[in-house]
Motif scaffolding. Structure first.
Motif, PDB file in Angstrom:
ATOM      1  N   VAL A   3       0.858  -1.188   0.000  1.00  0.00           N
ATOM      2  CA  VAL A   3       0.000   0.000   0.000  1.00  0.00           C
ATOM      3  C   VAL A   3       0.895   1.240   0.000  1.00  0.00           C
ATOM      4  CG1 VAL A   3      -1.914   1.178   1.129  1.00  0.00           C
ATOM      5  CG2 VAL A   3      -1.677  -1.303   1.365  1.00  0.00           C
ATOM      6  N   GLY A   4       1.210   1.746  -1.198  1.00  0.00           N
ATOM      7  CA  GLY A   4       2.081   2.913  -1.319  1.00  0.00           C
ATOM      8  C   GLY A   4       1.321   4.202  -1.099  1.00  0.00           C
ATOM      9  N   MET A   5       2.075   5.292  -0.877  1.00  0.00           N
ATOM     10  CA  MET A   5       1.409   6.569  -0.587  1.00  0.00           C
ATOM     11  C   MET A   5       2.119   7.732  -1.268  1.00  0.00           C
ATOM     12  SD  MET A   5      -0.085   7.913   3.000  1.00  0.00           S
ATOM     13  CE  MET A   5      -1.217   9.294   3.012  1.00  0.00           C
ATOM     14  N   VAL A   6       1.309   8.618  -1.854  1.00  0.00           N
ATOM     15  CA  VAL A   6       1.790   9.853  -2.457  1.00  0.00           C
ATOM     16  C   VAL A   6       1.187  11.001  -1.659  1.00  0.00           C
ATOM     17  CG1 VAL A   6       1.831  11.272  -4.546  1.00  0.00           C
ATOM     18  CG2 VAL A   6       1.925   8.766  -4.722  1.00  0.00           C
ATOM     19  N   PHE A   7       2.035  11.926  -1.238  1.00  0.00           N
ATOM     20  CA  PHE A   7       1.593  12.963  -0.309  1.00  0.00           C
ATOM     21  C   PHE A   7       1.177  14.250  -1.022  1.00  0.00           C
ATOM     22  CE2 PHE A   7       4.228  10.042   2.060  1.00  0.00           C
ATOM     23  CZ  PHE A   7       3.525   9.870   3.227  1.00  0.00           C
ATOM     24  N   GLN A   8       0.673  15.184  -0.229  1.00  0.00           N
ATOM     25  CA  GLN A   8       0.111  16.430  -0.748  1.00  0.00           C
ATOM     26  C   GLN A   8       1.148  17.244  -1.515  1.00  0.00           C
ATOM     27  OE1 GLN A   8      -1.870  18.645   2.285  1.00  0.00           O
ATOM     28  NE2 GLN A   8      -2.505  20.286   0.939  1.00  0.00           N
ATOM     29  N   LYS A   9       2.323  17.389  -0.938  1.00  0.00           N
ATOM     30  CA  LYS A   9       3.397  18.118  -1.608  1.00  0.00           C
ATOM     31  C   LYS A   9       4.451  17.120  -2.073  1.00  0.00           C
ATOM     32  CE  LYS A   9       2.812  22.448   0.977  1.00  0.00           C
ATOM     33  NZ  LYS A   9       3.463  23.425   1.874  1.00  0.00           N
ATOM     34  N   PRO A  10       5.008  17.335  -3.257  1.00  0.00           N
ATOM     35  CA  PRO A  10       6.066  16.444  -3.717  1.00  0.00           C
ATOM     36  C   PRO A  10       7.194  16.378  -2.669  1.00  0.00           C
ATOM     37  CG  PRO A  10       5.412  17.949  -5.468  1.00  0.00           C
ATOM     38  CD  PRO A  10       4.734  18.433  -4.217  1.00  0.00           C
ATOM     39  N   ASN A  11       7.640  15.179  -2.355  1.00  0.00           N
ATOM     40  CA  ASN A  11       8.672  15.037  -1.326  1.00  0.00           C
ATOM     41  C   ASN A  11       9.806  14.122  -1.779  1.00  0.00           C
ATOM     42  OD1 ASN A  11       7.070  12.731  -1.266  1.00  0.00           O
ATOM     43  ND2 ASN A  11       7.298  12.421   0.935  1.00  0.00           N
ATOM     44  N   PRO A  12      10.459  14.495  -2.910  1.00  0.00           N
ATOM     45  CA  PRO A  12      11.583  13.672  -3.354  1.00  0.00           C
ATOM     46  C   PRO A  12      12.704  13.702  -2.315  1.00  0.00           C
ATOM     47  CG  PRO A  12      11.535  15.743  -4.564  1.00  0.00           C
ATOM     48  CD  PRO A  12      10.267  15.682  -3.771  1.00  0.00           C
ATOM     49  N   PHE A  13      13.448  12.608  -2.243  1.00  0.00           N
ATOM     50  CA  PHE A  13      14.601  12.577  -1.351  1.00  0.00           C
ATOM     51  C   PHE A  13      15.696  13.478  -1.932  1.00  0.00           C
ATOM     52  CE2 PHE A  13      13.189   7.942  -0.642  1.00  0.00           C
ATOM     53  CZ  PHE A  13      12.287   8.329   0.334  1.00  0.00           C
ATOM     54  N   PRO A  14      16.536  14.066  -1.074  1.00  0.00           N
ATOM     55  CA  PRO A  14      17.621  14.935  -1.563  1.00  0.00           C
ATOM     56  C   PRO A  14      18.760  14.107  -2.150  1.00  0.00           C
ATOM     57  CG  PRO A  14      17.713  14.778   0.815  1.00  0.00           C
ATOM     58  CD  PRO A  14      16.465  14.045   0.394  1.00  0.00           C
ATOM     59  N   MET A  15      18.472  13.467  -3.261  1.00  0.00           N
ATOM     60  CA  MET A  15      19.454  12.636  -3.974  1.00  0.00           C
ATOM     61  C   MET A  15      19.061  12.635  -5.441  1.00  0.00           C
ATOM     62  SD  MET A  15      18.106   8.848  -2.672  1.00  0.00           S
ATOM     63  CE  MET A  15      18.373   9.179  -0.934  1.00  0.00           C
ATOM     64  N   SER A  16      19.754  11.887  -6.254  1.00  0.00           N
ATOM     65  CA  SER A  16      19.466  11.895  -7.686  1.00  0.00           C
ATOM     66  C   SER A  16      18.096  11.285  -7.969  1.00  0.00           C
ATOM     67  CB  SER A  16      20.540  11.115  -8.444  1.00  0.00           C
ATOM     68  OG  SER A  16      20.410   9.722  -8.190  1.00  0.00           O
ATOM     69  N   ALA A  17      17.580  11.589  -9.156  1.00  0.00           N
ATOM     70  CA  ALA A  17      16.298  11.005  -9.565  1.00  0.00           C
ATOM     71  C   ALA A  17      16.405   9.482  -9.585  1.00  0.00           C
ATOM     72  CB  ALA A  17      15.915  11.542 -10.948  1.00  0.00           C
ATOM     73  N   TYR A  18      17.524   8.969 -10.098  1.00  0.00           N
ATOM     74  CA  TYR A  18      17.731   7.512 -10.153  1.00  0.00           C
ATOM     75  C   TYR A  18      17.683   6.912  -8.751  1.00  0.00           C
ATOM     76  CZ  TYR A  18      19.983   3.013 -11.170  1.00  0.00           C
ATOM     77  OH  TYR A  18      20.258   1.670 -11.283  1.00  0.00           O
ATOM     78  N   ASP A  19      18.413   7.520  -7.824  1.00  0.00           N
ATOM     79  CA  ASP A  19      18.489   6.967  -6.470  1.00  0.00           C
ATOM     80  C   ASP A  19      17.152   7.060  -5.736  1.00  0.00           C
ATOM     81  OD1 ASP A  19      21.120   6.193  -6.711  1.00  0.00           O
ATOM     82  OD2 ASP A  19      21.934   8.049  -5.875  1.00  0.00           O
ATOM     83  N   ASN A  20      16.330   8.052  -6.086  1.00  0.00           N
ATOM     84  CA  ASN A  20      14.988   8.124  -5.518  1.00  0.00           C
ATOM     85  C   ASN A  20      14.185   6.874  -5.857  1.00  0.00           C
ATOM     86  OD1 ASN A  20      13.470  10.753  -4.258  1.00  0.00           O
ATOM     87  ND2 ASN A  20      15.382  11.346  -5.278  1.00  0.00           N
ATOM     88  N   ILE A  21      14.247   6.464  -7.126  1.00  0.00           N
ATOM     89  CA  ILE A  21      13.470   5.310  -7.573  1.00  0.00           C
ATOM     90  C   ILE A  21      14.065   4.009  -7.040  1.00  0.00           C
ATOM     91  CG2 ILE A  21      12.465   4.137  -9.556  1.00  0.00           C
ATOM     92  CD1 ILE A  21      11.612   7.063  -9.222  1.00  0.00           C
TER      93      ILE A  21
END
Length: 273
Positions: free
Chosen positions: A104-122
Motif C-alpha cells: 500500500v504505497g502513498m503519495v503525499f500532498q506536496k512532492p517530497n523527493p529525497f535529496p538525492m538523484s532522480a535515479y536513487d529516488n526510484i
C-alpha cells in the motif's frame, strides 16, 4: 441535479462483480480521547479509483492512512472495528507493517523527493527490499518512470538532483518511487494541490492509466477532479463532536448527478464547505 461537472468517461466498476480490495466495517479511530472517525463502513474495489471528498477537518486524510497504518506513528492512536486488505485484518498482531506499506504505497500532498538523484529516488525502495543488482535496478527505474509518464522527460537527467525537477515532475517522480516496489494499492493525499493546472491534468491522466493495474484512493478538495478521475466517491462530514462520519458512498457518476443525501448535494454544488 445539474452540476456541470465533466464526469469520468469510463463506466464505474460493476459492484456485483468487482472484488473488494480494501474494506472497513464500523471502523472508528481515536487520538487519545478524541474520536476522529466514527463507524466508517465501505468497500474499496480492485483496480478502480475512489475519491474521498468532504470539508476540511472531516477525517479524509486520517481515513486514508488507516490502510497503510501511517496513523500508528502518532502517539495515542487507537483503531476500533474492522480494516481489511484482501479480507485479512490490517491491524492484526501478525500483520507485517513493512510488507503492508510495500503493498500500500502513498503519495503525499506536496512532492517530497529525497535529496538525492532522480535515479536513487526510484532505486531506494527496491534496495531496501534487498535488490542491489545494477542491471535489475536500471530496469526497475526505467519501468517505474515509464509507468509514471516521466521517462522521456528525465531519462538524460537521472544522475541530477531530484530537487531540480519541476513540481509536477517531482510529484510524478514520487509516484514512480511508489511504483518501484510493486504495490497493489496507491493512496494519494491531495496529490495535485501544490501543482499548476497543466501538471494537475498530467497527474489525472496518469491516475486513469494506473487504475488499469492498481487500486487507487485519492483525497481531494477539487470536485471537478473527483468527477473527472474517480469511479467511486465517498463523502465525509464532521459531526458536532468533531468526529468524521461517512455520509454517502457510491458510484461517482450517480453521486454527482443524483446524490442520495441533501448534505452531499449541498457540498458538491458549493452551498457549504
Amino acid at each position: 441535479m445539474r452540476t456541470g461537472f465533466s464526469l469520468k468517461d469510463s463506466s464505474h466498476p460493476d459492484i456485483s462483480t468487482s472484488k473488494d480490495k480494501l474494506r472497513t466495517e464500523n471502523t472508528s479511530l481515536f487520538y487519545g480521547k478524541f474520536q476522529a472517525l466514527r463507524n466508517i463502513s465501505l468497500s474499496i474495489f480492485e483496480k478502480s479509483i475512489t475519491s474521498i471528498i468532504g470539508p476540511s477537518g472531516c477525517g479524509k486524510s486520517t481515513f486514508l492512512r488507516i490502510f497503510n497504518r501511517m496513523n500508528d506513528l502518532i502517539p495515542g492512536v487507537r483503531v476500533e472495528g474492522k480494516v481489511e486488505i484482501d479480507h485479512r485484518p490490517i491491524y492484526s498482531t501478525d500483520m507485517d507493517v513493512v510488507e503492508l506499506r510495500k503493498r500500500v504505497g502513498m503519495v503525499f500532498q506536496k512532492p517530497n523527493p529525497f535529496p538525492m538523484s532522480a535515479y536513487d529516488n526510484i532505486a531506494f525502495g527496491p534496495k531496501q527490499h534487498g535488490k542491489h543488482n545494477k542491471r535489475e535496478l536500471d530496469h526497475i527505474v526505467e519501468v517505474s518512470l515509464r509507468q509514471a509518464a516521466l521517462w522521456e522527460e528525465i531519462k538524460d537527467k537521472l544522475g541530477q538532483s531530484a530537487m531540480a525537477l519541476s513540481g509536477g515532475q517531482q510529484q510524478r517522480l514520487c509516484i514512480a518511487r511508489v511504483l518501484a516496489v510493486e504495490p497493489e494499492i496507491i493512496l494519494m493525499d491531495e496529490p495535485c494541490s501544490a501543482l499548476d493546472p497543466v501538471a494537475t491534468l498530467k497527474i489525472e491522466d496518469l491516475m486513469k492509466i494506473l487504475a488499469e493495474r492498481y487500486t487507487i484512493i485519492i483525497v481531494t478538495h477539487n470536485m471537478q477532479q473527483a468527477a473527472r478521475v474517480s469511479d467511486m466517491a465517498a463523502f465525509f462530514m464532521m459531526a458536532h463532536d468533531g468526529a468524521g462520519e461517512l455520509i454517502e458512498y457510491g458510484p461517482t457518476s450517480e453521486m454527482f448527478t443524483n446524490p442520495a443525501d441533501k448534505r452531499t448535494e449541498d457540498y458538491i454544488t458549493g452551498r457549504f464547505g
